[in-house]
Every structure is written in C-alpha cells, then in structure tokens.
Design an enzyme around this catalytic site. Structure first.
Site, PDB file in Angstrom:
ATOM      1  N   CYS A 159      54.229  89.710  11.579  1.00  0.00           N
ATOM      2  CA  CYS A 159      52.735  89.862  12.003  1.00  0.00           C
ATOM      3  C   CYS A 159      52.321  91.356  12.133  1.00  0.00           C
ATOM      4  O   CYS A 159      52.535  91.763  13.546  1.00  0.00           O
ATOM      5  CB  CYS A 159      52.625  89.039  13.415  1.00  0.00           C
ATOM      6  N   ALA A 160      52.165  92.041  11.255  1.00  0.00           N
ATOM      7  CA  ALA A 160      52.272  93.529  11.400  1.00  0.00           C
ATOM      8  C   ALA A 160      50.856  94.340  11.460  1.00  0.00           C
ATOM      9  O   ALA A 160      50.912  95.480  12.022  1.00  0.00           O
ATOM     10  CB  ALA A 160      52.742  94.072  10.347  1.00  0.00           C
ATOM     11  N   ALA A 161      49.693  93.724  11.171  1.00  0.00           N
ATOM     12  CA  ALA A 161      48.837  94.500  11.278  1.00  0.00           C
ATOM     13  C   ALA A 161      48.220  94.829  12.793  1.00  0.00           C
ATOM     14  O   ALA A 161      48.333  93.750  13.487  1.00  0.00           O
ATOM     15  CB  ALA A 161      47.369  93.687  10.760  1.00  0.00           C
ATOM     16  N   PRO A 162      47.649  96.293  13.114  1.00  0.00           N
ATOM     17  CA  PRO A 162      47.089  96.950  12.240  1.00  0.00           C
ATOM     18  C   PRO A 162      48.238  97.741  11.885  1.00  0.00           C
ATOM     19  O   PRO A 162      48.106  98.968  11.029  1.00  0.00           O
ATOM     20  CB  PRO A 162      46.280  97.927  12.945  1.00  0.00           C
ATOM     21  N   GLY A 163      49.442  97.885  12.513  1.00  0.00           N
ATOM     22  CA  GLY A 163      50.596  98.508  11.984  1.00  0.00           C
ATOM     23  C   GLY A 163      51.434  99.435  13.071  1.00  0.00           C
ATOM     24  O   GLY A 163      52.322 100.134  12.662  1.00  0.00           O
ATOM     25  N   GLY A 164      50.938  99.053  14.241  1.00  0.00           N
ATOM     26  CA  GLY A 164      51.569  99.834  15.357  1.00  0.00           C
ATOM     27  C   GLY A 164      53.421  99.724  15.559  1.00  0.00           C
ATOM     28  O   GLY A 164      54.113 100.525  15.397  1.00  0.00           O
ATOM     29  N   LYS A 165      53.623  98.379  15.190  1.00  0.00           N
ATOM     30  CA  LYS A 165      55.239  98.191  15.095  1.00  0.00           C
ATOM     31  C   LYS A 165      55.833  98.603  13.837  1.00  0.00           C
ATOM     32  O   LYS A 165      56.904  98.960  13.853  1.00  0.00           O
ATOM     33  CB  LYS A 165      55.595  96.649  15.563  1.00  0.00           C
ATOM     34  N   ASP A 197      51.555  83.964   4.148  1.00  0.00           N
ATOM     35  CA  ASP A 197      51.539  83.333   5.267  1.00  0.00           C
ATOM     36  C   ASP A 197      53.353  83.146   5.675  1.00  0.00           C
ATOM     37  O   ASP A 197      54.000  83.297   4.752  1.00  0.00           O
ATOM     38  CB  ASP A 197      51.303  81.851   4.925  1.00  0.00           C
ATOM     39  N   CYS A 249      51.858  89.895  23.730  1.00  0.00           N
ATOM     40  CA  CYS A 249      51.495  90.636  24.894  1.00  0.00           C
ATOM     41  C   CYS A 249      50.489  89.766  25.801  1.00  0.00           C
ATOM     42  O   CYS A 249      49.531  89.862  26.292  1.00  0.00           O
ATOM     43  CB  CYS A 249      50.383  91.513  24.287  1.00  0.00           C
TER      44      CYS A 249
HETATM   45  N1  SAM Z   1      52.433  94.034  15.330  1.00  0.00           N
HETATM   46  C1  SAM Z   1      51.010  94.363  15.359  1.00  0.00           C
HETATM   47  C2  SAM Z   1      50.959  95.658  15.794  1.00  0.00           C
HETATM   48  O1  SAM Z   1      51.908  96.197  16.699  1.00  0.00           O
HETATM   49  O2  SAM Z   1      50.190  96.657  15.434  1.00  0.00           O
HETATM   50  C3  SAM Z   1      50.206  93.763  16.048  1.00  0.00           C
HETATM   51  C4  SAM Z   1      50.266  92.095  15.744  1.00  0.00           C
HETATM   52  S1  SAM Z   1      48.902  91.213  16.620  1.00  0.00           S
HETATM   53  C5  SAM Z   1      50.060  90.896  18.174  1.00  0.00           C
HETATM   54  C6  SAM Z   1      49.342  89.430  15.873  1.00  0.00           C
HETATM   55  C7  SAM Z   1      49.214  89.528  14.304  1.00  0.00           C
HETATM   56  O3  SAM Z   1      49.563  88.106  13.942  1.00  0.00           O
HETATM   57  C8  SAM Z   1      47.844  89.836  13.805  1.00  0.00           C
HETATM   58  O4  SAM Z   1      47.597  90.644  13.044  1.00  0.00           O
HETATM   59  C9  SAM Z   1      47.138  88.432  13.528  1.00  0.00           C
HETATM   60  O5  SAM Z   1      46.270  88.599  12.519  1.00  0.00           O
HETATM   61  C10 SAM Z   1      48.481  87.675  12.941  1.00  0.00           C
HETATM   62  N2  SAM Z   1      48.419  86.254  12.745  1.00  0.00           N
HETATM   63  C11 SAM Z   1      47.440  85.590  13.188  1.00  0.00           C
HETATM   64  N3  SAM Z   1      47.595  84.327  12.842  1.00  0.00           N
HETATM   65  C12 SAM Z   1      48.876  84.459  12.252  1.00  0.00           C
HETATM   66  C13 SAM Z   1      49.680  83.020  11.898  1.00  0.00           C
HETATM   67  N4  SAM Z   1      49.393  81.882  11.794  1.00  0.00           N
HETATM   68  N5  SAM Z   1      50.859  83.663  11.252  1.00  0.00           N
HETATM   69  C14 SAM Z   1      51.044  84.876  11.355  1.00  0.00           C
HETATM   70  N6  SAM Z   1      50.582  85.751  11.711  1.00  0.00           N
HETATM   71  C15 SAM Z   1      49.321  85.667  12.112  1.00  0.00           C
END
Ligand code: SAM
Length: 467
Positions: A121-127, A172, A242
């Site tokens: 679940c990578a966007a926007p890319g911090g981790k 997905d 978070c």
């Molecule tokens: N890891 C990211 C970072 O450090 O920048 C932040 C991730 S954010 C907490 C969670 C991410 O999960 C979002 O980008 C969101 O779009 C995505 N997401 C939403 N629903 C999801 C799903 N059903 N399966 C997987 N990822 C999902």
C-alpha cells in the site's frame, strides 16, 4: 481547535497501553506542526552536502530523528516548493514516526542479502523511498498502489528518488497470489481510520466513526489474507497503521496469529524514544504505539512477524526479452555510466535501465502485474540521438562526460517553472541542469536560447518574481 476529538474515540482508547487522556487531548489542542524529512543517500553522500541542504532549509539547525539514520526535524516548515533540492529528490518530506520502519527492518531482515521486497500500500511513497534507501543494489523493491491516480503519484516520487532497482505496480492485493512465496519482506502500511494524523490534519476528524474503524479493520484483514501467500517461508511481514484504534492494531495482530503460521517478532527499543510496547490479550503479540504527547511525531502503530508456513514458488515460463543492438549500446554509452550487472530493456520506443535482479525478474513480473514503471527510463532512442528522459536526469547513472550547466537559486527556480533563465554558458546541445551539484533535469542549449525539457506536469506554478 476547530474540530474536537470525538468522545467515542477517546472512550475507546481508555485503558490502552500508554494512553493518557489529559496530555493526549492537550497535545491535540495545541496543534503543533512538526516538520521532518529524510535525506536520499543515493544523492546526498557526505556531511558537506547534507549540511548545505539542511542549512538552506533551516538556518536554526535541523535535529536528528532518533530512530532514523537519515531523518531530521526542521524547527519550522519552509517552502519546499521553492527549494530546488526538493525537486531534485535530495529528500522526502515524511512524518517522523513513520521513519521507525527503518528500525523494524534493520531488526528483522538481513540487509546484506539480495532481497525481494513488496510495499503493498505504497502511495505516495514515504515507506517505499525509505525501503529503497535501506536495500542494497542487488535487491528489488516492488512498490504497489491499487488506486490508479495514486499509483501515478507514487511513480513520480520514485522517479525523483532515482533508483534503478524499483518497480511500481498498480494492482489489487489479491493479484499478488500469482506470486506465491516470492517476497522476502512484505510491508503493509494499511489504509486505516487515520486517528493518528488528527493533530496534523484536524480536517480528517469529522470523517471518523466507530463504524469506519470496523470497516477498516475488515479491509485490513482482507488485504493481509490476500497478500500473505506471496511471502516466502521465513519471510518478514511488517504491518503498520496510523490509527490508535485497537480494532486496527492489537486485534489485527491476534487475528494474524490465529489464522496464519506467523511468529511475532518483538523489537528492542531504547526507552528514551518513548515508544510504547503493547502486548496483545490473546496471543501475546508485541506491537509498538506512537503517541504525539510522548514523542516528537504523529500517531503510528507497527508490528513484525516471521512466516513459518511452507510456501512454494510459482513455476516460471522462460521468456526472452528484446535485445539491444550494438549501435543502440554505443549511443547509450555516451549518456549512461552502466554499473556492472545492470542491463537495458527496450520497451515500446523507449529504453529502460534495470538493476541486476530486475533484469532477471522483469519478464516474470510483467506477466503477473500491471507495471507502471520499472527501473530508470533512459529515453527515446532515435536513429542519431537519444532524447533523454527526466527519469535519467534524476538517477545517479548519467555519464560524467554529459555536459552540465550549474545554476544559482533564481535560475534554478526559473528552470523548474519551465522558463528560459537566459543563462550565459559556452555549453551547446543537451545539458544536465544542476543546482548545488544536484541534477534538476534536461535542457537543450541553443546559441540564443534554451529549450527547457523539464516535465510540464512537474513544473512549479508558484510566483517567484519577489525573489
Ligand atoms: N505507505 C504510504 C506512505 O508511506 O507514503 C502510505 C499508505 S496509506 C496509509 C494506505 C494506502 O493504501 C493508500 O495509498 C490507499 O490508496 C491504499 N489502499 C486503499 N484501499 C486499499 C485496498 N483495498 N487495498 C490496498 N491498498 C489500499
């Protein structure tokens, strides 16, 4: 504070390890804004460059984030838009608690090995940018995001980071079942109810509800169940949110221990970091809670597991990649310093540069995933010349013989606005525009003007006439 914390949220946190209502409410009411960033070791090597970047951002001095080797707090938030180093990918602006992922990875993973890592679940890319900085060149990071426009943002941020050992996919979680036993490390920074960010983003508070916490908890279980088959036997799973809610944190850990062959891994954490250890009611799993009233960061939760279940890797069909001819290689050699083991991959009319493990894995990954970006795009190879891509300028792979034009702050910002800064230079033809030794992008210098190749979609819109 315009949006008070929901009473149902506060009531649900009573009794949780480390939760202390009065200071918790006070720190939210005070609404202090904390700014932190993490430097990019691919571009910032050496104390002198680090100093010049940090001192340009803050004359009062930056201080180290205790659990991060490259993370720093700034005493106040500068205008990152007006800092050319930001656009050069010298650092990533990241919330400090999240940087603790570094400590969790170092404690659980042998970073000297060539690893296959998934940030699901990578966007926007911090981790993802953090993981990339920890991995060696022989390792591979798949940064995935299910939501399409967010996957584009992720790809842009990773392009700016400049590494050739990263793939960005737009899938997905369930699609990863096509890669059984593939990854050594899977990071799930799960979508959550977000209460940990309420001090920083109080506008999120009205969206919080106990029902949404339940929905998030169910979605977290689905995501975990979908991706776990893709983890190797003895592979590491790192789960984070978070959210302060038990349903998304401790209860998920117990659910994982109940349903899968996973061994929880406790971490050693210096007491002075003020991170609270929580141990789950049912299965004694350790997790770590970050409270903004105890430490300098937002709310965060993290826990680590090792997979004990057998996992059989998928059978792979051998595929042949398109080859690069001698003429193309010669052309590319005038632009690119290709490290040992790296390779080229023609893709449509463009050329990609791939790290060693990516050269062997890309065909397989392309069969299984919807790939948005792989390695570093070198550019379009024409009959006589390469039209270099912005991705190449952001990478450390540009050959030393490529002409550079070093510019001062004002000209750098004009360039980033996609204007012609009117530079007086003897250089003609393609050149790498730089600010403080850091590449910003490409330009073609003609006798009386400059063609600015900075990507239109990335250009600065902010007015700089007052500078
Ligand atoms: N890891 C990211 C970072 O450090 O920048 C932040 C991730 S954010 C907490 C969670 C991410 O999960 C979002 O980008 C969101 O779009 C995505 N997401 C939403 N629903 C999801 C799903 N059903 N399966 C997987 N990822 C999902």
């Amino acid at each position: 504070m315009s949006n008070p914390l929901p009473a149902t949220l506060i009531a649900s946190l009573e009794g949780l390890p480390g939760f202390d209502r009065a200071p918790f409410e006070q720190v939210h009411a005070a609404a202090e804004k904390i700014t932190s960033l993490r430097l990019n070791p691919l571009k910032v090597s050496g104390k002198a460059v680090q100093e010049s970047i940090l001192s340009a951002l803050s004359a009062d001095g930056a201080t180290q984030v205790p659990w991060s080797t490259t993370g720093f707090y700034l005493p106040r938030r500068p205008s990152f838009t007006l800092d050319p180093y930001f656009h050069a990918g010298a650092y990533y602006v990241q919330e400090a608690s999240s940087m603790f992922l570094e400590h969790a990875v170092r404690a659980t993973t042998d970073l000297d090995q060539p690893l296959k890592v998934l940030d699901l679940c990578a966007a926007p890319g911090g981790k993802s940018t953090l993981l990339q900085s920890l991995l060696n060149e022989q390792s591979l990071l798949v940064a995935n995001e299910v939501i399409k426009p967010r996957a584009s943002l992720l790809a842009d941020n990773l392009s700016k980071w400049g590494a050739a050992n990263v793939v960005v996919s737009n899938n997905d979680p369930r699609d990863f079942s096509r890669l059984p036993g593939y990854f050594d490390l899977v990071v799930i920074d799960a979508p959550c109810s977000g209460s940990g960010l309420f001090r920083r983003d109080p506008e999120l508070i009205p969206e919080w509800s106990p029902e949404n916490v339940q929905l998030c908890s169910q979605r977290q279980q689905r995501i975990l169940a979908d991706v776990l088959p893709a983890l190797k036997e003895d592979g590491i799973l790192i789960y984070s949110t978070c959210s302060f809610s038990k349903e998304e944190d401790e209860i998920i850990l117990d659910w994982l221990a109940d349903h899968f062959e996973l061994e929880n891994i406790p971490l050693n954490i210096p007491e002075e970091w003020q991170i609270v250890t929580t141990v789950t009611d049912k299965r004694n799993c350790a997790g770590y809670r970050f409270y903004p009233n105890r430490l300098k960061g937002e709310g965060f939760f993290i826990s680590c597991f090792r997979k004990k279940e057998m996992a059989h890797a998928a059978k792979r069909k051998e595929t042949k990649s398109a080859v690069v001819n001698a003429k193309e290689k010669e052309l590319l050699a005038s632009w690119i310093q290709l490290p040992d083991g790296y390779g080229y991959l023609p893709h449509q009319d463009e050329m990609l540069i791939l790290s060693p493990l990516l050269t062997t894995e890309i065909a397989f990954l392309q069969q299984q995933l919807y790939i948005r970006k792989a390695g570093v795009k070198a550019g379009q190879v024409g009959k006589k010349e390469l039209i270099p891509d912005h991705q190449l300028s952001m990478s450390p792979l540009v050959a030393e013989r490529v002409p550079v034009v070093d510019v001062e702050l004002k000209a750098a910002l004009q360039y980033l606005r996609k204007e012609d800064p009117g530079i007086d230079t003897p250089v003609r033809g393609w050149a790498l525009m730089r600010y403080g030794q850091m590449a910003l992008g490409w330009a073609k210098i003609l006798p009386n003007r400059m063609n600015n190749y900075y990507p239109k979609e990335l250009r600065i819109l902010k007015d700089i006439s007052g500078l």
